[in-house]
Design a protein around this motif. Sequence first.
Motif, mmCIF file in Angstrom:
data_model
loop_
_atom_site.group_PDB
_atom_site.id
_atom_site.type_symbol
_atom_site.label_atom_id
_atom_site.label_comp_id
_atom_site.label_asym_id
_atom_site.label_seq_id
_atom_site.Cartn_x
_atom_site.Cartn_y
_atom_site.Cartn_z
ATOM 1 N N THR A 52 40.372 -40.006 69.472
ATOM 2 C CA THR A 52 41.473 -40.961 69.534
ATOM 3 C C THR A 52 40.967 -42.245 70.199
ATOM 4 N N GLU A 135 47.317 -37.150 65.011
ATOM 5 C CA GLU A 135 47.783 -38.508 64.717
ATOM 6 C C GLU A 135 47.841 -38.686 63.204
ATOM 7 N N GLN A 142 41.347 -35.858 72.154
ATOM 8 C CA GLN A 142 41.888 -36.789 73.145
ATOM 9 C C GLN A 142 41.002 -36.782 74.388
#
Length: 205
Positions: A52, A135, A142
Amino acid sequence: MPALERTDGERIDALEARIARLEARQAIADLVTLYAVACDEHDMATLMDLFTEDAVFTSPSGMMMADGRHAIEEMFVNLFKVRGPAYHWTHDHIITVDADDPTMAKGRIYSHAETSPHGVTSLAAMRYDDVYRCEDGRWRFQSRDIHFLYYVPAKDFAEALTRPDRLVVGETRFPADYPEPLASWIAFETDTKAHAQNAHKGRET
């Protein structure tokens, strides 16, 4: 009073939720495999797409630390500059999808690697503690927290587990990230020593 039976709609919802968790687990497993492949192939585009934008990469030793995708990219570029051919493979993987937020999950994975930093054939065993986030239908890292059981030149492998300084960087040795600092390990060592001391005192009396 017996519990009320589920309606057909509730049963379908529960089944769909279970299927979604299974699909998430498989997608996360694929994510971890893609990470290993991208590292071995120095495929920076694929590797960075696995994180991310706000991802963090950490390690207890502080040797692999980066905050944000751009910083993670810089970290891996610098690593790959000094590391030649490598082969990573993954083993046991524990995945827990958040029951309250199905777009979040945590994982722990155990891995081995054959690497060649600075032209030195080396062997590594490590554990990753991960946080994953979905996402737009894609699971990404993450956060990744890497813990080394050992990272040693292949010539030193035979004695790797017999000494605590099993993390070798260049000519310098550092303490391994685990298991010695673990609370369970410390408790076992403490309890075992206390038991041995009590047994010894018992023989003396």
